[in-house]
Design an enzyme around this catalytic site. Structure first.
Site, short mmCIF file in Angstrom:
data_model
loop_
_atom_site.label_atom_id
_atom_site.label_comp_id
_atom_site.label_asym_id
_atom_site.label_seq_id
_atom_site.Cartn_x
_atom_site.Cartn_y
_atom_site.Cartn_z
N GLY A 4 41.99 43.24 47.89
CA GLY A 4 42.26 42.16 46.95
C GLY A 4 43.75 42.02 46.67
CB ALA A 51 60.84 47.26 47.76
CB ALA A 83 60.94 44.34 54.61
NE ARG A 92 34.41 41.59 52.89
CZ ARG A 92 33.34 41.80 53.66
NH1 ARG A 92 32.84 40.81 54.38
NH2 ARG A 92 32.76 42.99 53.74
CG ASP A 142 39.08 53.54 46.95
OD1 ASP A 142 39.86 54.44 46.63
OD2 ASP A 142 37.88 53.71 47.24
CB THR A 191 44.38 47.59 43.47
OG1 THR A 191 43.16 47.06 42.92
CG2 THR A 191 44.57 48.98 42.89
CG ASP A 224 40.06 46.67 39.64
OD1 ASP A 224 40.38 45.67 38.99
OD2 ASP A 224 39.04 46.73 40.33
CG ASP A 257 40.39 51.08 41.31
OD1 ASP A 257 41.45 50.86 41.94
OD2 ASP A 257 39.31 50.54 41.58
NE ARG A 270 34.10 44.94 42.19
CZ ARG A 270 33.51 43.74 42.02
NH1 ARG A 270 32.22 43.67 41.72
NH2 ARG A 270 34.20 42.64 42.17
CB ALA A 303 39.33 44.43 21.35
CE LYS A 332 38.76 40.79 13.49
NZ LYS A 332 39.39 41.72 14.43
CG ASP A 333 35.58 34.84 9.07
OD1 ASP A 333 36.44 35.07 9.94
OD2 ASP A 333 35.66 33.92 8.25
CD GLU A 349 34.97 43.17 38.03
OE1 GLU A 349 36.03 43.48 38.56
OE2 GLU A 349 34.28 42.21 38.40
NE ARG A 372 30.17 28.91 21.64
CZ ARG A 372 29.48 28.89 20.50
NH1 ARG A 372 28.85 29.95 20.07
NH2 ARG A 372 29.44 27.78 19.78
NE ARG A 426 41.36 39.54 42.80
CZ ARG A 426 41.32 40.87 42.92
NH1 ARG A 426 42.35 41.54 43.34
NH2 ARG A 426 40.24 41.53 42.61
#
Lengths: 320, 320, 320, 320
Positions: free
Chosen positions: C11, C22, C24, C72, C103, C125, C127, C129, C171, C186, C213-214, C222, C243, C252
């Site tokens: 991705g 950098a 190159a 891919r 990965d 990446t 993520d 990860d 993921r 949050a 706090k309403d 994800e 919602r 991305r």
């Protein structure tokens, strides 16, 4: 401990409000009361102090500036005024003080600590020039604002085959210049931490023109000289159709980046955790990605911020 | 008609590339060939001209600057050079020219038209100071960049109870100052189109301080004077803890706004539609939300951009 | 060593192009030739390879996506295809390969190394990860995009007294959720690294409403479940006028942040420095603020990215 | 007239706060008192009303959402409730009401006017779908947010040779889709105002791939169908490696653009100028760049917003 006070001092920096929120919330959620002190040490001495409420805090997390305001107050260098400040804090029942700010602000906290009032310094300044931490709250935002400005200027430099000399903030530290300069593919970065060779820079620009890059970008930290001064010197070595730009105060305010907000959250909460453990008289920061606390007196008297000057060598290796 | 040429000239403006794309694509999709001319009129005379390809055009739509570059070329004021340019265009088989730029660029297109070479002027400049259009490509982006900078500065002004004097671009027109000033809640806006009264401005700031607003923002168009000059004058009327900031070239480049890109798309396509109808020698623009085309000679000789000065009165009614 | 190859795979992530530049440039400035390989391992096997030129590299530093494209190519899991790739590299005289990606991309580099072809993995990446580094190129930008989106959503949540459940990317790792969630204040952050208690979250929201706090914000990675699924579960515990929003691919691309560009510069140059020292078969990264290189086979087989889960506890201490 | 009331209603839109400020300030500076009504018509009927102060207004000019909040209140469709509202207004001594919002909000103002209470509707909604104005407050910001998201998605689409189907807001109007689609070089834009031909779109994408553009962008207004539904249909015509993305609520809040803030300033002030002239019962807006006021009853009963569908034809002429 029942009550802590919070003040911001010195130049405002994006993320200060996120730090105010984290300190106040972490205190409240631990059962303490948090008092806001307006206008820095001036408001402290004058008793411009109010009890903070939890409900209004979440909405300041993304706001630039400081909701507690800041103010010049050279009088706080005098012992008498410092003791007056402690008197006021005692009157309000405030038992510990968390100060968010730069070098000058830390010195206030240091003095209060010396007089026996528990104070913790949280590094909040765009210049990234405080000892005891790798990064200050506000630096990442300022660097991003500078980079975005350099991106814009690159568009014009490319379109018109010009050389731009851009002055970014950083009186004593070249960090903003280094980070934004690398990010924006600068041809030269000029910082207070290292001698610059204007003839070499001019020669490089001339050589670039021969090799196919007909425009240029030089980033100068304000601590070295003004953009106008640098441009004037540069022009003595050739006709670069150069322009001088000073980014100035736009680097200061604005919506803080994620990194600055997370750093503010971590440091703000850490200040409270330390106070809850009975500790104080500390400068806190982040070092090698870990929260650290060092004696505020020793830190201020015996240490200096270390700019990562290797970034300058890095830039030399990856530039055109 | 088989081939059209495109050039950009004068100061770069965000959205110029979106206009280049729209002109080239609209031409190609109508069966014409589009030739890009690098470095404005200089490249025209020197024959720095290439056939544009469709595949690479979509990705320039959001890029600042101009992929066709720009260059100073005072020589194009001479008739001989203009005729040389037409010779080159004829050699390349180019039958009509679309010029994107400001006032100076239009004059080149006017001259070519006078010599019988069909040219159309597309207004591209951040200053919004071209006759024959309400809005120029690049103005909306510049105004937004200025507003964002003023927002940042407001954070610092509020935190420190300061007055900031901010100089925005606009040599002959106060449009950027007016739009960004209103957007950022300025206390005063100073533009070339109307006399300013510095004493009245100072008095207002002093009065504001009494009434509860202890900071201020004054936006000055560069056509009036520099921020530093204004600050110096202002300081004679009181201690405002004032600062002067010049936004300079950051207003020019950068990612164009949606409005600038849509305007560029509409005007670029309109230029081609007019050429396909056999028309030329035109200055095109948007007036009262509609595309308009006026004789380029008459427009330049007999008309002037009208800044909407009523916005200044509006600001007086809604400021603190 | 004379020639190195560069490919991007997996991705796309903001900052990949800054890393390409950098790598190159660092190679070129050290006297090597840099070859770009288009479309990842697919282009490698198909010989879609070109010699990179220095002049065009500075302008990609602020562009999202990857100029070397990605594709891919499950076929590269087969040994035969891997050996075919090495054959192609040999044909082009390429002696070492630098792979930027996540990965899956690392596994390709691992296999090439196992077959004796010197490869280095640069973590790119969103993520965050990848084992062997605290931060990946693209993570800071993605976190900032997510935070800005959450800021916008907070405006609507506040105006309408609603609870928003927002799904951010990640993921296998909750890093984007943690950083953007803390940055945007949050009320709950749900990540794959720790069990969540939906009843506790619902109770907290109900309690918040009583305490003033309403509205509310829940950030879900994800990897745990979709926003829609979480919303449905949540609604069983009360009427939150909730919602569900999925940020998806907007996290991305886009202009990389300063931090991502500086990280890309450091890691890209580091890869070349290691190759110049005759080292290879490495996964590189940044750990505790220092550049590190670990054996790519050992890193992939025996280590896992460690999300800083203490940020979840931090958020619990500073939330409303 | 001594007192005016202000309320916001319906979905929040960026620039609503700038409008609240302009209305309140323009009223105050003309000697009137301004009363804020919280939670729209619900707060009106419940008497959730407060006297606004001038000092706090400048700082809301760049904030998304609405400081007066909004709320669903279907009860206001009933005559009895409307009369109750007028009773409350009379009790507070409020003699005229300015309502900022969309279609539903205007109907409330229309009803109050019918019952003899002077009301003015200011168009505030991101969808740009209100009769009586060319542009609504919030549309420009929403279009810019959508464009920036599409820019990001284009980076990924290009890197991976994918087709993205992106759903933008716009239940009854295709304006956001048209403006952001043109700005981001969309290959197809699907709006409720015109039939779409999915086979033609699929064929165009297939043809593009042959001609050298191997990725694609389709912008779909939510009023037509969801991104997921469109993607499913599209996939029946070929393998486009397609992805569906829904931008959703991120288009709503956030910092308003300069254009939205200036429009808010102009319309807000205009509402007060009309009331001072003794006029009311009006829908106000901007038409052909000029402020206009039309009878609110006639406007709502007999007119519809006219989307500029010619932009769709324009896009067909300038796309790949």
């Amino acid at each position: 401990m029942k009550r802590i006070g919070i003040l911001t001092s010195g130049g405002d920096a994006a993320g200060m409000n996120a730090a105010v929120r984290a300190i106040a919330r972490s205190a409240m959620n631990a059962g303490l009361e948090a008092y806001g002190i307006n206008y820095g040490y001036k408001g402290l001495v004058e008793g411009n102090i109010f009890k903070m409420e939890s409900t209004k805090l979440d909405e300041i997390v993304n706001r630039g500036g400081t909701i507690l305001y800041s103010a010049r107050y050279p009088e706080f260098a005098e012992k008498e005024t410092q003791l007056k400040g402690i008197e006021v804090l005692n009157k309000f029942g405030i038992e510990a003080l968390v100060v968010i700010g730069g070098d000058g602000s830390y010195h206030g906290a240091e003095k209060l600590t010396m007089h026996g009032f528990n104070s913790i310094g949280v590094p909040g300044t765009i210049d990234n020039d405080i000892p005891g931490t790798d990064f200050t709250i506000g630096f990442d935002t300022a660097a991003n604002v500078a980079t975005e400005a350099l991106d814009r200027i690159n568009d014009t430099a490319t379109s018109h085959q010009r050389v731009f000399v851009v002055e970014v903030m950083g009186r004593g530290a070249g960090d903003i210049a280094l980070w934004s300069g690398i990010a924006a593919a600068a041809d030269a970065i000029v910082i207070p931490e290292r001698e610059y060779d204007i003839e070499a820079i001019a020669n490089k620009l001339t050589e670039n023109r021969k090799n196919g890059k007909d425009h240029g970008l030089i980033v100068v930290a304000e601590g070295v000289m003004t953009a106008a001064e640098f441009k004037e010197k540069l022009d003595q070595y050739g006709d670069f159709d150069s322009r001088a730009v000073t980014l100035a105060h736009v680097q200061r305010g604005g919506v803080p980046t994620t990194k600055d907000r997370v750093l503010a959250a971590r440091l703000g909460d850490y200040a409270i955790q330390l106070l809850l453990e009975g500790k104080g008289g500390l400068a806190i920061g982040i070092h090698d990605n870990k929260l650290v606390a060092t004696d505020i007196i020793d830190t201020l008297e015996n240490h200096k911020h270390q700019t990562d000057v290797s970034l300058l060598d890095l830039n030399d290796r990856i530039r055109f």
